[in-house]
Scaffold this active site. Structure first.
Site, mmCIF file in Angstrom:
data_model
loop_
_atom_site.group_PDB
_atom_site.id
_atom_site.type_symbol
_atom_site.label_atom_id
_atom_site.label_comp_id
_atom_site.label_asym_id
_atom_site.label_seq_id
_atom_site.Cartn_x
_atom_site.Cartn_y
_atom_site.Cartn_z
ATOM 1 N N ASN A 2 23.932 85.173 81.567
ATOM 2 C CA ASN A 2 23.434 85.640 80.275
ATOM 3 C C ASN A 2 24.464 85.355 79.185
ATOM 4 O O ASN A 2 25.670 85.312 79.430
ATOM 5 C CB ASN A 2 23.044 87.122 80.319
ATOM 6 N N VAL A 3 23.952 85.113 77.989
ATOM 7 C CA VAL A 3 24.773 84.808 76.825
ATOM 8 C C VAL A 3 24.237 85.650 75.666
ATOM 9 O O VAL A 3 23.135 85.399 75.172
ATOM 10 C CB VAL A 3 24.722 83.303 76.467
ATOM 11 N N GLU A 47 18.388 83.555 83.482
ATOM 12 C CA GLU A 47 17.321 82.671 83.931
ATOM 13 C C GLU A 47 17.064 81.540 82.949
ATOM 14 O O GLU A 47 16.688 80.438 83.350
ATOM 15 C CB GLU A 47 16.025 83.482 84.153
ATOM 16 N N CYS A 87 13.806 90.397 84.498
ATOM 17 C CA CYS A 87 12.968 91.116 83.538
ATOM 18 C C CYS A 87 11.610 90.423 83.444
ATOM 19 O O CYS A 87 11.414 89.327 83.978
ATOM 20 C CB CYS A 87 13.657 91.170 82.166
ATOM 21 N N CYS A 141 11.567 86.896 81.969
ATOM 22 C CA CYS A 141 12.135 85.900 82.878
ATOM 23 C C CYS A 141 11.245 85.638 84.081
ATOM 24 O O CYS A 141 11.230 84.534 84.614
ATOM 25 C CB CYS A 141 13.534 86.314 83.292
#
Length: 130
Positions: free
Chosen positions: A45-46, A58, A89, A92
Site C-alpha cells: 500500500n502507498v 492489490e 477490502c 480490491c
C-alpha cells in the site's frame, strides 16, 4: 500437480509489506500472487496526504502483473504490518476479480477460499459484453 507454496507467497507478501508507505495510518499491507505462468507478483500500500487517493497493495500487484506480461492471477495472499494474513477490502476484491476471476484462490484467516466465495455474484467483464 502440486499446490502453490503458500508459505513462500506469504514471505513475498511480507517482503512487499516491509516497503509499504503508510505514514498516516501506520497500517502497512503487502500482497503477493501467482500468475498463471508461474510468476510471483507483489504490491504494497502507498498512502497519500490526500487520503482518498492512497493505493492498496492489490493495486500495485495488478500493475506489476500487467507490466511484467499480463496473464491471470491464480493464488493470492495479503498480510498486515505484523505479517498476519488478512482479507482484501471490497474494492480490491473487485480488482482481483477482474484479473483472477471467480476461481482464483485466496488465503484468508479462515483458510483457502475461492474469490467467488469472497465476492459472490460479482460484476465483471462478461457483464459488459452482453
Amino acid at each position: 500437480m502440486t499446490g502453490p507454496d503458500w508459505e513462500e507467497l506469504r514471505r513475498a507478501a511480507r517482503d512487499a509489506m516491509s516497503r509499504a508507505y503508510a505514514p498516516y495510518s501506520g497500517y502497512a499491507v503487502g500482497a503477493a500472487a501467482l500468475a498463471d505462468d508461474g510468476r510471483t507478483v507483489t504490491g504494497c500500500n502507498v498512502e497519500n496526504a490526500s487520503y482518498g487517493i492512497g493505493l492498496c497493495a492489490e493495486c500495485g500487484l495488478v500493475s506489476q502483473l500487467q507490466v511484467t506480461g499480463g496473464g491471470r492471477l491464480t493464488h493470492f495472499v495479503c498480510v498486515d504490518g505484523e505479517g498476519e494474513v488478512l482479507v482484501p477490502c471490497g474494492r480490491c476484491r473487485q480488482l482481483l476479480y477482474e484479473f483472477g476471476g471467480p476461481e482464483m484462490l485466496l488465503e484468508t484467516p479462515a483458510g483457502i477460499v475461492t474469490l467467488a466465495e469472497m465476492l459472490p455474484q460479482a460484476f465483471g467483464p462478461d457483464h459488459l459484453t452482453k
